[in-house]
Scaffold this active site. Structure first.
Site: not given
Length: 482
Positions: A331, A428
């Protein structure tokens, strides 16, 4: 009518989240339909809900304990700190605004409507709602407009049990002092107390326990010994991340960014006996024996990139690459690996552009729209399919995206360097997938234990409930709910 009970604490990190998770699982095992609820949470570690929003990671764990799907109503107000004095405000799963701490007080009265709306939604769907407070009700300077503790309890007429933390010391003063400073109206809602995190022989605290009961007039619900296996459950606070106790052959290092976000990616790795996991703190150099360095997500990507450079980690990363080491950016960490991060609208802070680490040939531009979704992908290098979730702003593109980290419905996701040792991805939760974790560790020359992470979490939640049943008056606590 649906019942509810609220666990408040004498301070932050006294173990409220674990207590609520354990009570939730204990209530489920009594055949009840249960939901967790936290009116206001402050955390950059969020979970994506089935209804397309985000809530605090602690409420996601509590929902798992309840064996119910995640919903935005479990945490209607989520504060995500972006600077030392300001936070993004997420209401019922969606970003509302960004405010400075001083201005948030003006916003709170209008948020109570959403809080009570979400609470009543859960009450209409379940037998009991178990509520977690935030911080401490003793912060009476913040009582006006409060939506997190006694303000919510009064508005909803929910009975309260106060939890103190003996591990920090001064638990008698914590509990007695709380009673001394809160108003008579708020005292009337407190139905009792419990003492958490005791180490050693609990009988040694009998006199102190009796003193608290005699001084406050509140009913005691027990002294709970420290739950040693709490580290096996996903942590919400980065300070609670548990590194590996084992000296595994494969050393994985995660950079402890100042605005680290969604670091639950690390929890499954910490439980691999062949892995030594280190959460690197500010000022510590990247160890020379690290096989993999993870640059995690961040709530302030450009701000944390500056923080990374302040620690000298950019220089350490270059040395790590020269030694043949691997890097995975997740991310915000993926965005940092590129050549530039542009934020022309100032979405995450001051408008402008920041040079990246230059380890991947990609650039990122921040955008106002936020991607929140559960995802299934196929790892490009191993061909293994896995589940995860996306929670990010920004678009990343560049030459290295031609070598994607994964594929999602045929779409390329993430990027890799030509030698395959540097990777970036927006996904994630990937290491929670047992097959992916095994395949990824194999690329590092490590072998997975083959243990199921989800089964470990489930078993630990049952052990937590057993722990509460053995030491607290759980039936008495649940009977308080009204």
């Amino acid at each position: 009518m649906t019942k509810a009970i609220m666990i408040q604490g004498t301070g932050s990190n006294v173990g409220k989240s674990m207590l609520v998770a354990g009570l939730c699982r204990a209530a489920v095992r009594r055949g009840l339909s249960v939901a967790p609820f936290k009116p206001q949470n402050m955390s950059n570690n969020a979970a994506v809900t089935a209804d397309g929003g985000e809530i605090g990671r602690a409420q996601a764990l509590q929902a798992l304990a309840c064996k119910v799907p995640l919903t935005v109503h479990m945490n209607p107000v989520l504060l995500k700190p972006e600077t030392d004095v300001g936070s993004q405000v997420v209401v019922q799963g969606k970003r509302l605004t960004t405010v400075k701490a001083r201005d948030y007080a003006k916003l709170k009265p209008q948020l109570m409507k959403s809080v009570l709306e979400s609470f009543n939604t859960l009450k209409s769907q379940h037998d009991i709602v178990i509520v977690e407070g935030a911080g401490s009700p003793a912060e009476v300077n913040l009582r006006a407009g409060d939506i997190a503790n006694m303000g919510f309890a009064q508005a909803s007429q929910t009975p309260v049990v106060l939890a103190g933390d003996i591990d920090r010391g001064g638990v008698i003063a914590q509990i007695v002092g709380t009673q001394a400073v809160i108003s008579d109206d708020d005292k009337s809602l407190v139905q009792g107390f419990l003492v958490n995190k005791f180490r050693g022989d609990p009988s040694l605290f009998d006199d102190g326990y009796d003193l608290i009961q005699a001084t406050t007039g509140w009913r005691g619900f027990g002294v709970l010994p420290y739950f040693a296996d709490a580290w096996k459950l996903p942590a919400e606070d980065a300070l609670d991340i548990h590194g590996s106790d084992t000296e595994g052959e494969t050393h994985i290092v995660c950079l402890g960014l100042s605005r680290i976000a969604n670091f639950d990616d690390l929890d499954p790795l910490a439980q691999e006996p062949g892995v030594k996991l280190t959460m690197l703190r500010a000022g510590q150099p990247i160890p020379g024996d690290a096989k993999l360095v993870i640059i995690p997500g961040s709530k302030s990507t450009r701000g944390d990139l500056a923080f990374l450079r302040q620690q000298g980690w950019d220089i350490d990363l270059q040395a790590h690459v020269r030694r043949g080491g691997h890097i995975l950016g997740i991310c915000g960490g993926y965005q940092m690996l590129g050549t530039e991060i542009a934020d022309p609208e100032g979405i995450e802070g001051t408008a402008g552009s920041t040079p990246g680490l230059g380890l991947l040939d990609v650039t990122t531009q921040m955008t106002a729209d936020k991607r929140l979704t559960e995802t299934h992908a196929i790892h490009a290098q191993s061909g293994v399919s896995f589940g995860g979730y996306e929670i990010h702003i920004g678009r990343t593109q560049g030459a290295d995206t031609a070598r994607p980290f994964a594929h999602i419905d045929g779409r390329a996701e993430g990027a890799q360097s030509a030698n395959g040792r540097i990777s970036g991805s927006y996904l994630h939760g990937m290491f929670s997938d047992d097959a992916f974790r095994a395949a990824f560790l194999e690329t590092l020359g490590a072998q997975s234990s083959g243990a199921s992470y989800s089964q470990t979490v489930e078993a630990t939640l049952d052990q937590l409930a057993d722990h509460l049943e053995a030491h607290l008056d759980v039936s008495g606590l649940l009977e308080l709910a009204r």
